[in-house]
Design an enzyme around this catalytic site. Sequence first.
Site, short mmCIF file in Angstrom:
data_model
loop_
_atom_site.label_atom_id
_atom_site.label_comp_id
_atom_site.label_asym_id
_atom_site.label_seq_id
_atom_site.Cartn_x
_atom_site.Cartn_y
_atom_site.Cartn_z
N ALA A 61 0.86 -1.19 0.00
CA ALA A 61 0.00 0.00 0.00
C ALA A 61 0.89 1.23 0.00
O ALA A 61 2.06 1.15 0.36
CB ALA A 61 -0.88 -0.02 1.25
N GLY A 100 0.37 -5.13 0.85
CA GLY A 100 -0.72 -5.07 -0.12
C GLY A 100 -0.33 -5.66 -1.47
O GLY A 100 -1.18 -6.15 -2.21
N GLU A 103 -0.89 -9.16 -1.15
CA GLU A 103 -2.34 -9.36 -1.03
C GLU A 103 -3.03 -9.29 -2.40
O GLU A 103 -3.97 -10.05 -2.67
CB GLU A 103 -2.93 -8.34 -0.05
N GLU A 123 3.60 -5.80 7.33
CA GLU A 123 2.80 -4.71 7.90
C GLU A 123 3.08 -4.43 9.37
O GLU A 123 2.99 -3.29 9.82
CB GLU A 123 1.30 -5.00 7.72
N1 3HC Z 1 4.66 3.43 0.12
C1 3HC Z 1 5.20 4.63 -0.17
N2 3HC Z 1 6.50 4.82 -0.42
C2 3HC Z 1 7.31 3.74 -0.36
C3 3HC Z 1 6.82 2.46 -0.07
C4 3HC Z 1 5.43 2.31 0.16
N3 3HC Z 1 4.87 1.12 0.42
N4 3HC Z 1 7.85 1.59 -0.08
C5 3HC Z 1 8.94 2.31 -0.38
N5 3HC Z 1 8.63 3.60 -0.55
C6 3HC Z 1 9.53 4.70 -0.91
C7 3HC Z 1 10.61 4.92 0.12
O1 3HC Z 1 10.17 5.80 1.13
C8 3HC Z 1 11.71 5.51 -0.72
O2 3HC Z 1 11.40 6.88 -0.92
P1 3HC Z 1 12.58 7.97 -0.99
O3 3HC Z 1 13.41 7.57 -2.17
O4 3HC Z 1 11.84 9.24 -1.16
O5 3HC Z 1 13.32 7.87 0.30
C9 3HC Z 1 11.55 4.82 -2.06
O6 3HC Z 1 10.22 4.29 -2.07
C10 3HC Z 1 12.51 3.67 -2.28
O7 3HC Z 1 12.48 2.82 -1.14
P2 3HC Z 1 13.80 2.26 -0.46
O8 3HC Z 1 14.82 3.33 -0.37
O9 3HC Z 1 13.39 1.59 0.80
O10 3HC Z 1 14.28 1.23 -1.58
P3 3HC Z 1 14.89 -0.24 -1.38
O11 3HC Z 1 15.13 -0.74 -2.74
O12 3HC Z 1 15.99 -0.20 -0.39
O13 3HC Z 1 13.72 -1.11 -0.72
C11 3HC Z 1 11.51 -2.00 -0.46
C12 3HC Z 1 12.54 -1.35 -1.42
C13 3HC Z 1 12.02 -3.39 -0.01
C14 3HC Z 1 10.23 -2.15 -1.19
C15 3HC Z 1 11.35 -1.11 0.78
O14 3HC Z 1 11.11 0.22 0.38
C16 3HC Z 1 10.25 -1.51 1.69
O15 3HC Z 1 10.40 -2.39 2.50
N6 3HC Z 1 9.08 -0.81 1.57
C17 3HC Z 1 7.96 -1.03 2.43
C18 3HC Z 1 7.22 -2.29 2.08
C19 3HC Z 1 6.03 -2.45 2.97
O16 3HC Z 1 6.11 -2.30 4.17
N7 3HC Z 1 4.87 -2.78 2.37
C20 3HC Z 1 3.68 -2.92 3.12
C21 3HC Z 1 2.96 -1.60 3.15
S1 3HC Z 1 1.57 -1.61 4.25
C22 3HC Z 1 0.34 -2.37 3.38
O17 3HC Z 1 0.56 -2.84 2.30
C23 3HC Z 1 -1.01 -2.38 4.02
C24 3HC Z 1 -1.95 -3.35 3.40
O18 3HC Z 1 -1.92 -4.59 4.07
C25 3HC Z 1 -3.35 -2.84 3.42
#
Ligand code: 3HC
Length: 696
Positions: A61, A100, A103, A123
């Site tokens: 998400a 997500g 998902e 999450e």
């Molecule tokens: N939403 C918004 N921005 C995100 C994002 C997300 N889910 N994931 C990454 N970004 C952004 C980062 O903030 C970063 O922004 P910046 O360049 O401005 O600092 C940019 O994308 C690149 O991210 P990373 O520097 O972390 O890049 P990496 O290649 O090192 O890692 C990744 C990539 C493994 C995807 C890592 O970013 C990560 O772990 N992201 C979060 C993944 C996550 O937690 N997903 C679950 C979200 S909650 C959800 O889905 C709820 C649902 O169940 C309803």
Amino acid sequence: MSNAIEYELKGDIAVLRANNPPVNALGHAVRSGLIAGLERAESEAKAVLIVGAGRTYFAGADIKEFGKPLLEPGLPGVCTRIERSPLPVISAIHGTALGGGLEVALGTHYRIAVPSAKVGLPEVHLGILPGAGGTQRLPRLVGADKAIEMITSGRHVSAPEALELGILDEVEEGEVEAIGLAYAQRILDAGLGPRPVGQMPRPEVVDFDTAYEAAMKRGRGQIAPATAIRSIEGACHKGIDAGLEHERNLFMALLNSPQREGMVHAFFNERAVSKLPELKGVAPREVSAIGVIGGGTMGAGIAVAALLSGLDVTMIERDADAAKAGAERVSDILQGSVKRGKLTNEKFDAIMAGRFRASDSYEALGDADLVIEAAFEEMGVKKTIFAELDRVCKKGAVLASNTSYLDVNEIAASTSRRADVLGLHFFSPAHVMKLLEIVVAADTAPDVVATGFALGKMMRKIAVRSGVCDGFIGNRILKTYRTCADHMVLDGASPFEIDTAMTAFGFAMGPFEVADLAGLDIGWATRKRLAPTRDARERVATYADKMCEAGHFGQKTGQGYYVYEKGKRGGTPDVNVTALIEAERRELGITPRAFSQDEIQRRYMCAMVNEAAKVVGEGIARRPLDVDMVLLFGYGFPRHWGGPLKWADLQGLDGILADIQSYAKEDDFFWQPAQLLERLVAAGKTFDDLNKGDTV
Ligand code: 3HC
């Protein structure tokens, strides 16, 4: 249709290609694009392929949308809509299918991935639970126990493991869209139709109560993992629709919780902290070979961190025996990595034979691009070393001190090249701890600062800029909250009550356990160093000095605040300490009083926040988020509160200031309110407002 989802009909197969860089987060435009694409596909195609453009499938998400009004279509509805499509829907996964993202993939009917792909439901690291069907669909595929393990740990699962678990149907080498199309064609050729996970049998019931209790204990106050277990439990007892509703209710409660705010603050700011506006466009100096002065625990840890990030390391010790001992320390730590499977024997041999050397001669540093001094913590020693470095190092080499307290300006002044000098403060063990304070002295050149940050990135550290002051950001704040703990001990709390209260708050360890681990002699030396300049109004507890005089330095001597028995984990409270404290109270004429856990936590946190506000107010830390990241990554601060200043925002700054003012009635020297805190309260602003560029 939105540009975030590109639509292309390839024969019978409609390709929905996500194009929302950098990570194809499932923001509003992507979600609506998926629905629109699906509708169009259902009118003209026989199968649908969902794939990501760029570096990844959906990484989850869009975290930036959390806390804002939810815009339809929501992600749970999108996943269900995909699952209910009359056409077979296929996911082709590369990069990371997280949260997500996974998902959505679980909403599709068939899943193929390239071998390097990773999937997971992380999450809980954002203080929430999978809220788009993850807790309902994943257990139907892998069973409740495995789902609990994956969801409460949030770990990334490799494609081969995901295949084995049944999350993926196929893993294939190749270009992701091409393998996806071929797989979709095979499905059509075989006459296969939709295969909704939500319609698969419910998972079998497992011992949810035990898993819940264990998650609560491990979470140290963090509620998301345990709540996720209750949601998974719902999958065993309810049909898909009721299960999804149950999941949604639990998800929304977490989404609106302060813990989610704290965790998201940590997520964005651990990325923002090393991006300094003033370093934009400043190129770091080239670093491929470094020198480390000192082969003790710290020097060896730094050497290992550097070696593991691909740098060549020359370690300098005072004589051949000490150099040999330092080299052995490095070798032992690396062997530990081999044993844990983190380093191959071949890489170990290559490092020890080619990339690491230990010497007793400074002349060996002639080629070093950067030198980190990790010698004894005394100004005279540092000055002698830096004069030597000035003599032997090549022009343009960066000269760094790992000092934890001392004045980096004074150290720089012992060289003829102040602009090349900075502090690089690692935390012990340096090859494990994530924090690196980059201490910028008055004359440090911008490209030297940029080099410090580049080194931090190579070593995968969280690098934080600090100005020069006694203890820099972290140890200065630590000294204050530790002093607050000592005052509570003098007034009636026991060190053990304080440790218990602060671990209940969420710290990995209480301050007295930490002191035992670090060695009580360190604090003793600091107290002696500061004694001559101490203000007469300062309350100083002396019982700890008496412990040190008796040779009790904590874990390393088997006795400190706790007694440590060989072979046993942890210690038991030392009754002798209680006797020393009682004697000191009698001497000072203090009648001890009881402290509740709440009061201990509140005073301790108010002391931390007040000092942190001073550190920001004086410009030692440029932004509140810098302090938050220091405490999170160097001092075991609970991540679900985001850091002390985020915690303060969440509690309300006016209440914190009022408490500090009331404590000041007992001790107006220690409890001097930070001016920045007063200004924020007067302006009705938060620390986070300052992170966003506001001023007061
Ligand atoms: N939403 C918004 N921005 C995100 C994002 C997300 N889910 N994931 C990454 N970004 C952004 C980062 O903030 C970063 O922004 P910046 O360049 O401005 O600092 C940019 O994308 C690149 O991210 P990373 O520097 O972390 O890049 P990496 O290649 O090192 O890692 C990744 C990539 C493994 C995807 C890592 O970013 C990560 O772990 N992201 C979060 C993944 C996550 O937690 N997903 C679950 C979200 S909650 C959800 O889905 C709820 C649902 O169940 C309803």
